[in-house]
Design a protein around this motif. Structure first.
Motif, mmCIF file in Angstrom:
data_model
loop_
_atom_site.group_PDB
_atom_site.id
_atom_site.type_symbol
_atom_site.label_atom_id
_atom_site.label_comp_id
_atom_site.label_asym_id
_atom_site.label_seq_id
_atom_site.Cartn_x
_atom_site.Cartn_y
_atom_site.Cartn_z
ATOM 1 N N GLU A 308 1.085 -1.197 0.299
ATOM 2 C CA GLU A 308 0.102 -0.156 -0.130
ATOM 3 C C GLU A 308 0.739 1.130 0.220
ATOM 4 O O GLU A 308 0.970 1.702 -1.056
ATOM 5 N N MET A 311 2.391 1.413 -3.717
ATOM 6 C CA MET A 311 1.682 1.996 -4.238
ATOM 7 C C MET A 311 1.694 3.472 -4.259
ATOM 8 O O MET A 311 1.728 4.374 -5.632
ATOM 9 N N GLU A 318 -1.588 0.506 -8.570
ATOM 10 C CA GLU A 318 -2.674 -0.342 -7.763
ATOM 11 C C GLU A 318 -3.583 -1.559 -8.276
ATOM 12 O O GLU A 318 -4.404 -2.031 -7.928
#
Length: 481
Positions: A308, A311, A318
């Motif tokens: 995460e 990203m 994503e």
């Protein structure tokens, strides 16, 4: 050892005698002066090679070979002739199915080589026929054996067989895996290196509907893009330098089963695009090919990175993340489940004892206590390496604490790894005197363990008298575990 048998057929006794003398040292030689005697011998004995002259009064060699081919098709058939008309050679091949056509004059070494090869051909044909019969007869047995092997694999990766204590945080992880496994959904396993992500990936596979199909694994962070593309998608012969043969990629090898993509967070952004396309379209195109191939696989990915955050910082796509993380499962590190260290260590030791054929009774209480105090930054993999090293170095039936690496002995009471003399976090905020005493107690304990609590040797190393050492031990309450 039984020698191969050869039948010589020639109406000239001198020729028969010459052939027999050359072949007799290696082969069991039988002889006939006409085709009718030759057939009688063939009916009575097991002959592997028949060698016949072409020009004989009652029947030509080709005619004899045609009869032999009809009644004894497994025998190798050789014609010897002083005539080399193309018509005779073609007739011999078509009617007699001859193995070799030898023209006169022939050389003895060449003749021996031809007969040896013919005997070997017959033997290979016979072995092949026996294997085919055996495969036909044992087909059901093989299927049953494969079913047993599949059942054994499922037992090996049964979630209940994953080593952990009754109060382990891993219990919740295994319950989550059990709920996910029956459903064909991609799974992303997260956790530090060495926590057992591949083990849980196999548990997902063998507890799911694809258990009877292949499971293949690839460390995607261990190779450059072109090589990774070749490994996963395959390539055609000559597609790039070094591609001397075509290769079937792992996605095709796993068709119907599961593919495990380890260290997925290490993949370059360029390759992420190619992987995303495969996951979206369920098709692969090998390097150098114009044809796409449909694949049906379940994808389980793993990473020790925070994807995460990757990203947000633009290092991981994503759309690929949400393709991989249908369900996300986090595996806690070993330092967060210290209660698992002892049962895991015992299982590792049992496996190492079997592999190294060096029996021991187990760990000393002090060694077990030291292992529980250590943080194990390398997780189960580090624990496995340490136990194997201890077993190799051990001279007795018990693995004692002095066999442990000094970095493990220096672990403090809070379970933190200490690699250099500095105040440990668990005494932060204490006075200088308290910190120095804590460090001194740790040094004393490590030294005594290395010397198996021999106070004389420990005192000599530390530059203390036995009386001074004894006083410090009493002061800090240090006793063997």
């Amino acid at each position: 050892m039984t020698r191969p048998s050869v039948l010589l057929v020639d109406d000239e006794p001198l020729s028969l005698d010459t052939l027999a003398r050359i072949l007799d040292e290696e082969f069991d030689v039988r002889a006939a002066t006409n085709a009718f005697d030759a057939e009688r011998i063939l009916e009575e004995d097991w002959i592997q090679v028949v060698i016949s002259d072409q020009r004989m009064p009652e029947m030509t060699g080709v005619e004899l070979m045609a009869r032999v081919r009809e009644r004894w098709p497994d025998m190798a058939r050789i014609i010897i002739s002083g005539y080399t008309e193309a018509e005779d050679i073609i007739d011999g091949i078509n009617r007699g199915g001859i193995h070799q056509y030898i023209t006169k004059p022939w050389h003895p070494d060449n003749l021996l080589l031809i007969v040896r090869n013919a005997c070997r051909l017959v033997e290979l044909q016979r072995e092949n026929a026996l294997l085919a019969l055996e495969m036909k007869m044992t087909g059901h047995a093989l299927e049953a054996r494969m079913a047993q092997q599949r059942a054994r694999l499922k037992r090996n990766f049964d979630l209940d067989s994953i080593v952990r204590s009754p109060e382990s945080p891993l219990n919740g992880v295994c319950e989550q895996i059990a709920r996910i496994a029956p459903y064909d959904i991609p799974v992303l396993l997260t956790g530090e290196s060495g926590t057992g992500k591949e083990l849980l990936a196999r548990a997902l596979h063998y507890n799911g509907p694809r258990a009877d199909k292949p499971f293949v694994a690839e460390n995607t962070g261990a190779m450059p893009d072109q090589l990774l593309e070749s490994e996963l998608f395959g390539h055609e012969k000559g597609a790039f330098t070094g591609a001397v043969n075509a290769r079937v990629g792992l996605f095709e090898q796993a068709d119907g089963g599961t593919i495990f993509l380890d260290e997925i967070g290490e993949v370059s952004t360029a390759f992420q695009v190619k992987l995303l396309r495969v996951l979206q379209e369920r098709e692969v195109r090998p390097i150098g090919s114009n044809r796409r191939r449909t694949v049906n696989v379940r994808v389980v990915a793993a990473t020790n990175r925070d994807l995460e955050r990757e990203m947000r910082e633009g290092r991981f796509r994503e759309d690929l993340y949400y393709r991989l993380a249908g369900v996300r499962v986090h595996i806690p590190p070993l330092r967060e489940r210290a209660m698992d260290i002892e049962p895991i260590a015992e299982r590792i030791l049992a496996d190492a004892v079997r592999d190294f054929a060096k029996p021991v009774d187990g760990f000393s209480a002090e060694a077990s206590a030291c292992m529980r105090r250590y943080a194990w930054p390398g997780n189960v993999r580090e624990l496995q390496n340490e136990i194997q090293r201890m077993l190799v170095l051990a001279s007795g039936r018990t693995l004692t604490a002095d066999l442990l690496d000094p970095r493990i002995l220096r672990a403090d009471a809070a379970g933190e790894q200490v690699s250099e003399p500095s105040p440990a976090p668990w005494v932060a905020g204490a006075t200088l005197k308290d910190r120095v005493e804590a460090l001194e107690a740790r040094i004393l304990r490590e030294t005594l363990i290395r010397h198996r609590w021999n106070k004389t040797q420990a005192a000599d190393e530390l530059g203390l008298s036995r009386v001074g050492l004894r006083g410090k031990l009493e002061r800090y309450g240090l006793v063997p575990t």
